[in-house]
Motif scaffolding. Sequence first.
Motif, PDB file in Angstrom:
ATOM      1  N   VAL A   1       0.821  -1.208   0.000  1.00  0.00           N
ATOM      2  CA  VAL A   1       0.000   0.000   0.000  1.00  0.00           C
ATOM      3  C   VAL A   1       0.858   1.263   0.000  1.00  0.00           C
ATOM      4  CG1 VAL A   1      -1.582   1.351   1.426  1.00  0.00           C
ATOM      5  CG2 VAL A   1      -2.045  -1.050   1.010  1.00  0.00           C
ATOM      6  N   GLY A   2       1.980   1.219   0.733  1.00  0.00           N
ATOM      7  CA  GLY A   2       2.805   2.406   0.853  1.00  0.00           C
ATOM      8  C   GLY A   2       3.426   2.879  -0.441  1.00  0.00           C
ATOM      9  N   THR A   3       3.455   2.032  -1.467  1.00  0.00           N
ATOM     10  CA  THR A   3       4.035   2.415  -2.751  1.00  0.00           C
ATOM     11  C   THR A   3       2.991   2.969  -3.722  1.00  0.00           C
ATOM     12  OG1 THR A   3       3.744   0.219  -3.748  1.00  0.00           O
ATOM     13  CG2 THR A   3       5.749   0.592  -2.460  1.00  0.00           C
ATOM     14  N   LEU A   4       1.734   2.967  -3.329  1.00  0.00           N
ATOM     15  CA  LEU A   4       0.655   3.396  -4.221  1.00  0.00           C
ATOM     16  C   LEU A   4       0.476   4.913  -4.192  1.00  0.00           C
ATOM     17  CD1 LEU A   4      -2.067   0.732  -3.325  1.00  0.00           C
ATOM     18  CD2 LEU A   4      -0.644   0.788  -5.382  1.00  0.00           C
ATOM     19  N   PRO A   5      -0.041   5.502  -5.288  1.00  0.00           N
ATOM     20  CA  PRO A   5      -0.408   6.920  -5.270  1.00  0.00           C
ATOM     21  C   PRO A   5      -1.448   7.194  -4.188  1.00  0.00           C
ATOM     22  CG  PRO A   5      -0.470   6.044  -7.502  1.00  0.00           C
ATOM     23  CD  PRO A   5      -0.300   4.867  -6.589  1.00  0.00           C
ATOM     24  N   TYR A   6      -1.477   8.439  -3.718  1.00  0.00           N
ATOM     25  CA  TYR A   6      -2.336   8.802  -2.598  1.00  0.00           C
ATOM     26  C   TYR A   6      -3.806   8.476  -2.865  1.00  0.00           C
ATOM     27  CZ  TYR A   6      -4.426  11.666   1.085  1.00  0.00           C
ATOM     28  OH  TYR A   6      -5.141  12.092   2.166  1.00  0.00           O
ATOM     29  N   GLY A   7      -4.281   8.757  -4.061  1.00  0.00           N
ATOM     30  CA  GLY A   7      -5.685   8.509  -4.378  1.00  0.00           C
ATOM     31  C   GLY A   7      -6.062   7.051  -4.244  1.00  0.00           C
ATOM     32  N   LEU A   8      -5.155   6.148  -4.636  1.00  0.00           N
ATOM     33  CA  LEU A   8      -5.424   4.715  -4.502  1.00  0.00           C
ATOM     34  C   LEU A   8      -5.347   4.277  -3.052  1.00  0.00           C
ATOM     35  CD1 LEU A   8      -3.625   3.143  -7.589  1.00  0.00           C
ATOM     36  CD2 LEU A   8      -6.082   3.301  -7.170  1.00  0.00           C
TER      37      LEU A   8
END
Length: 257
Positions: free
Chosen positions: A150-157
């Motif tokens: 999760v920590g590597t995902l864009p903020y919106g995702l």
Amino acid sequence: MDPILEIKNVSLQFGGVKALEDVSYHINRGEIFSLIGPNGAGKTSMLNCISGLYHPTSGSILYNGQEIINMKPYNRTALGIARAFQNIALFAHMSVLDNLKLGRHSLMNSGPLSGGLYVGKAAREEIEHRKKVEEVIEFLELQDIRHIPVGTLPYGLQKRVEVGRALALSPDLILLDEPMAGMNNAEKDIMSHFILEMHEVMDITVVLIEHDLGVVMNLSDHIAVLDFGRRIGFGTPAEIQENPDVIKAYIGEETVI
């Protein structure tokens, strides 16, 4: 209409600071209800009272006619109340799938054996819970990122996964605290679509805190407005737009929606 949640004369005080003062309103089953107001108006404090993180100084909170004000947060979850937080509260190193499974497992009645093995009733329960998680992944269109930390995902995702963890609890009432904060217009449109689908397809009652008044007016069936911890408005979007107290305190004298 049949109210799913009734807030009656709720006050919340921290020392000499009144976060909420004698607030009352009701939320009808199956609607999208928005709670708006300036920063510091008491919106998140109200969600904390509903979800059980805060205990009101006085007042009553009825869920399906049952008093829940002295009930622990996990018992409210078991009744059908779920919460997505304003500040993302996910496990950044874990995958999307594992974050959703972790949220869902709070409902499990049969604990795993040592080593994470499931047998008998626990195995059947695990299969059912995994099915619910897969439904959330499909609903929020997370299939392509299910195994990504999760920590590597864009903020919106990440915000979408935060909402997904609440949905994994199969709630009847979901509390969304600024699910569109920090999003661009395209991301807001996507989240608005999911909120409408929760309401129309999944038959979930939605309580929404959101600062984008265009989104609020387009999505909401009813709105309550807080200012300095007090309710200054309650009604349909059309009624809120015409309320002089709301216009003065929040929308602005010269603003036309």
